[in-house]
Design a protein around this motif. Sequence first.
Motif, short mmCIF file in Angstrom:
data_model
loop_
_atom_site.label_atom_id
_atom_site.label_comp_id
_atom_site.label_asym_id
_atom_site.label_seq_id
_atom_site.Cartn_x
_atom_site.Cartn_y
_atom_site.Cartn_z
N TYR A 135 66.04 63.74 32.44
CA TYR A 135 66.02 63.30 33.84
C TYR A 135 64.69 62.61 34.11
CZ TYR A 135 63.00 67.26 35.28
OH TYR A 135 61.96 68.14 35.42
N GLN A 136 64.68 61.82 35.17
CA GLN A 136 63.45 61.11 35.52
C GLN A 136 62.41 62.14 35.96
OE1 GLN A 136 63.60 58.93 39.16
NE2 GLN A 136 61.76 57.74 38.73
N GLY A 137 61.31 62.21 35.25
CA GLY A 137 60.29 63.20 35.56
C GLY A 137 60.21 64.31 34.53
N ASP A 138 61.12 64.34 33.59
CA ASP A 138 61.08 65.32 32.51
C ASP A 138 59.71 65.21 31.83
OD1 ASP A 138 62.10 67.27 30.90
OD2 ASP A 138 63.73 66.08 30.06
N ALA A 139 59.07 66.35 31.59
CA ALA A 139 57.70 66.32 31.06
C ALA A 139 57.71 66.24 29.54
CB ALA A 139 56.94 67.56 31.51
N VAL A 140 57.01 65.25 28.99
CA VAL A 140 56.98 65.09 27.53
C VAL A 140 55.65 65.56 26.93
CG1 VAL A 140 58.63 63.19 27.53
CG2 VAL A 140 56.20 62.68 27.67
N ALA A 141 54.62 65.62 27.74
CA ALA A 141 53.32 66.07 27.25
C ALA A 141 52.48 66.49 28.44
CB ALA A 141 52.61 64.94 26.50
N VAL A 142 51.38 67.19 28.16
CA VAL A 142 50.47 67.57 29.25
C VAL A 142 49.04 67.46 28.75
CG1 VAL A 142 50.79 70.05 28.75
CG2 VAL A 142 49.92 69.34 30.98
N VAL A 143 48.20 66.90 29.60
CA VAL A 143 46.80 66.63 29.26
C VAL A 143 45.91 67.66 29.93
CG1 VAL A 143 44.93 64.94 29.48
CG2 VAL A 143 47.29 64.16 29.25
N LEU A 144 44.83 68.05 29.28
CA LEU A 144 43.81 68.88 29.94
C LEU A 144 42.48 68.15 29.84
CD1 LEU A 144 43.79 71.75 31.29
CD2 LEU A 144 42.55 72.50 29.26
N ALA A 145 41.83 68.00 31.02
CA ALA A 145 40.56 67.27 31.04
C ALA A 145 39.60 67.92 32.01
CB ALA A 145 40.82 65.81 31.43
N ASP A 146 38.40 67.37 32.08
CA ASP A 146 37.37 68.04 32.89
C ASP A 146 37.45 67.71 34.37
OD1 ASP A 146 36.48 65.46 32.92
OD2 ASP A 146 34.51 65.86 32.02
N SER A 147 38.33 66.81 34.76
CA SER A 147 38.56 66.59 36.18
C SER A 147 40.00 66.12 36.36
CB SER A 147 37.60 65.53 36.76
OG SER A 147 38.02 64.24 36.36
N THR B 248 55.04 63.42 44.87
CA THR B 248 56.07 62.66 44.16
C THR B 248 56.55 63.45 42.94
OG1 THR B 248 55.25 60.56 44.96
CG2 THR B 248 56.54 60.50 42.93
N GLU B 249 55.61 64.11 42.29
CA GLU B 249 55.98 64.97 41.16
C GLU B 249 56.92 66.08 41.65
OE1 GLU B 249 52.63 67.17 39.56
OE2 GLU B 249 53.43 67.05 37.52
N HIS B 250 56.62 66.60 42.82
CA HIS B 250 57.46 67.65 43.39
C HIS B 250 58.87 67.13 43.68
CE1 HIS B 250 58.22 71.37 45.75
NE2 HIS B 250 59.04 70.57 46.41
N MET B 251 58.94 65.97 44.31
CA MET B 251 60.26 65.43 44.68
C MET B 251 61.09 65.15 43.42
SD MET B 251 59.97 65.42 47.94
CE MET B 251 61.44 64.62 48.50
N LEU B 252 60.41 64.71 42.36
CA LEU B 252 61.13 64.36 41.14
C LEU B 252 61.52 65.58 40.31
CD1 LEU B 252 59.02 61.30 39.93
CD2 LEU B 252 61.45 61.23 40.47
N THR B 253 60.67 66.60 40.32
CA THR B 253 60.83 67.62 39.27
C THR B 253 60.83 69.07 39.73
OG1 THR B 253 58.46 67.90 38.82
CG2 THR B 253 59.55 66.07 37.72
N ALA B 254 60.44 69.35 40.97
CA ALA B 254 60.22 70.77 41.33
C ALA B 254 61.53 71.52 41.54
CB ALA B 254 59.37 70.86 42.59
N GLY B 255 62.62 70.80 41.63
CA GLY B 255 63.90 71.48 41.86
C GLY B 255 64.53 70.98 43.15
#
Lengths: 174, 833
Positions: free
Chosen positions: B114-126, B291-298
Amino acid sequence: MGERGTSHSVTVEVNGEKVSRIVAARQLLVHFLRDTLGLTGTHIGCDTGNCGACSVIVDGKLVKSCMILAPQADGATIETVESLAQDGALSPLQESFHEHHGLQCGYCTPGMLMSATYLLRQNPEPTDEEIRRGIRGNVCRCTGYVNIVEAIREASRGQATERRSVQATAGEEV
Amino acid sequence: MTITSAPVTGEATKTWSGRAMPRKEDWRLVQGQGSFVDDGGMYGQGYAWFVRSPYGHARIVSIDCEPALSMDGVYTVLTGEEAKAMCEAPFFAIAPPPGSLMQEWPLAVGKVRYQGDAVAVVLADSRETARDAAERIVVEYEPLPAVTEGVAAADPTAPLLYDEAGTNVVWHGVFDYGDVDWALENADHVVKLDRLHFHRFSSTPLECNGAVVDFDHGTGMVSVLSNYQMPMFAAMVIGPTIGVPMNKFNFVTKDIGGAFGLKIGFYPQIAALALLSKKAGRPAKWTEFRTEHMLTAGHGNERTFIDIEVPVMADGTILGVKARAFDDAGAYLHYEPLGAVIWSQVVPGCYKLKHVRVDYTEVVSNKCPVTPNRGYSRMQHLWMIERIVDVVAHELGLDPVEVRKRNYVQPEDYPYETPNGCIYDSGDLPRSLDIALELAHVDEWRARQRELGTGSGRRIGIGIGSTLDSGTNNFGQSRIINPELPFSGNGEVAIAKLDLFGEINVNLGTTPQGQGHETTASQVAADILGVTPDDVTVSTGFNQANNAYVGFSGTYASQFAVTGLCAVMGAAQKLRHQIVKLAAFALHADEDEIELAGGVARVRGDEERAIPFIGLANMVYTNNAGLPAELLNECDLNARYAYVPPFEVPDTVAKTGNLTLTYASQVHVCVVEIDEETGEVKILDYAAVDDCGKRINPLVVEGQVHGATGLGIAASLYESLDYDESGQLEEPSFYEYHVATSLDIPNIVCGDIESPSPFTPNGAKGMGEGGGAPLHAVCSAIQDAIGAGGPIVTDSHNHWARVYEMLQRAPGAPRGVEVISRSAGSDTGATSL
Ligand code: FES
Ligand code: FES
């Protein structure tokens, strides 16, 4: 470490206190308030300027702080929800939101209170219709707005009564 | 050190339960001192940003993280394949096969669905660096054909989301009660509807999801500070996947900015953050953006009913209904397919329907996964029932009020057993309706409606929505979906404690999001312990370390007034018992002579013989030498109580049993005006009558009614989540979604009656979800405005364009309804049914 890109110095007066910080050019005012200054009472509910959770008063005007950059506020005087209660006493609006159950989760409340504060400064005795217009930029998902409108109305009445009695007293003295 | 301050100041004589008390939690919230998830963090945390699919359906060809990893300030990146390699199993599946073959991992593996399906996640200092880095990750996709409609998804030729399942059908079952074929054969009329569609929307809490997760390599502890609303469900689902036992989790919630069920859906993100933290060796903080919420939160469940047949007698008695239902769960099964059974808590709606057959299919499609959303699964079915009742009245020329009253479960019928064995506990629907009609000034509006007549360009319509808010689930109903599941019953825990200086503290397993638990729990405890609510501190939110939980703990499904408050009652009574015992010992009195008042235990009639709570606490915690061991064993001043409602495991073959403990009811009446030129609908009057049994705090109850009504009106007229054929969401922000404002929601006038539940210790019923009544009432009002002979309102969402189309639809065009009547001559005595 830290922000990349250009930085700016921002000096503002927030809730009566002057503060200066060096911030990234792209930092939003709402992130400046929340992350840089730690004033987490101002919230974020959207990324399109539709929800008003971030509402603050900048130089006397109601502003959605997610819609301007922190450097744009340089030199401004900012009021946030943290300024409303004085010496441990809630403002009449805060009191009225409590009395009339004008909040549930409380997430919209800081922005709602700032909009209502601004509204009552402009229009001390608004009609219900004017109240609804005054807070149309503030989304609440919990209350159906019913008790928020009531809380603002009752706060304005309370203030109006107070004002009238002050005026009346002043009138008698003259 | 002198210990003199008695922390409790209460008046003993008052009863606090039942009072419309303003809430205690307001104090911090109106000052901006609430503690929401993004307000906090953990030492050394990084900021997480998910890389999400722009496609509705695609194969992941490759992911190049190098451009992100080489950036200054980026700690690490976790991809779907890597995450899977760190896992022991996919997420626990509620469904049996084929649904169980539709596996989900913390991040997408192999393809995006689905549009918004997560393929990776980044961790950074900000946050900014993480976002920039996420944009630099290059994902190559090979787009695939998508399916975005529920009925179409069930077709064997539709594109498959999960090749390994061989079908998009998650679960199929027939719920068959009474004898609907016989009823259809013997009824005076059969009303047939081709299709009813309950649309997809979300109550979109104003605070988005968020979590700070730390995977501690030293202790193996996974700390989760989040706004997740059913913590131990998340723990049970993700624990076996990421290899963490229950006692190595510490879930914590604080203030939550609204949830409405939707904050049950983001456990995959919590799992991904745990793995990310494990990989990076530091806490990972994630704050979802809108927008992330609208696409993916349910999103809420979208349900399409087809081939609907309703047997009706000449006098308007509705015998039952036969229909096929298709529930579209979206791309992954979060909490689903529980929706496929939860609706059956309310099989006949508010009515005495005896013969019901629903052929139920749940499918996956290339849309955001559904998540429970206020009114979850029941409101979709209740809406269908209300549409049917309304359409029957319109098509047979009967008064919609009379048809409802004739078919309602009557006050004298309670406790009323439904065809599938659920027990409606109490209520008075006819009276609720009468009150609602009066509050909405229906007589005046009917007169106005007649006056307006045709040619004015405006039409007035009056609608009714009768609904049920079933509360306190029997989780045994999950076994109707999958008999192998180890779930049944329900429960909640509270701990009431007298602290070292005599302070009273209550810990709960719930995760309030505005429902005022701190206040109502204080009211209940105060009455039992003889203090004021201000003397009772209720800890904010959930903390696993408090040990106040069962597997079902949380705040969802209209149950706090029963499960939560009965747990508080039990814990406070236990604590009271201990206090009385200690006081009797200290005051050399009999236990039945002791009374509690104002934070003091004293001998009735001899107020000089008294000991303050601080003295009792002192005896136990800091001054216990010489006390009888028996007394100390029994009185640790730390009373934990688990309330467990009385349930049996349902019959999973017949699909019958008592699925829910309480049934609050709501009857709404809505008056609309439609502008014929634009199709715009304006609400002129709105009334809601609520009956949730005994109310602990009427102010809070009314607030819940307002809230549920506001969200229902918003969904019925403004808010809808629609996808195009390739799986692109058309409303990915509050702007497109037209989230309802103060100008969109009318004033809501409330009425109430109290029919106490005979099944709960406090007479209360769970409430808060509201049963979607505004969707029923608004559709009914629009139907009334359209008038006889016009099209049938077949969709739960009626924005102006749809209403305009209905008004314009040519006479003679398909109306979506057909009535087959048996001629009088062939009457075979069906009226005696
Ligand atoms: S966060 Fe500023 S308007 Fe929504
Ligand atoms: S009180 Fe929750 S959004 Fe307004």
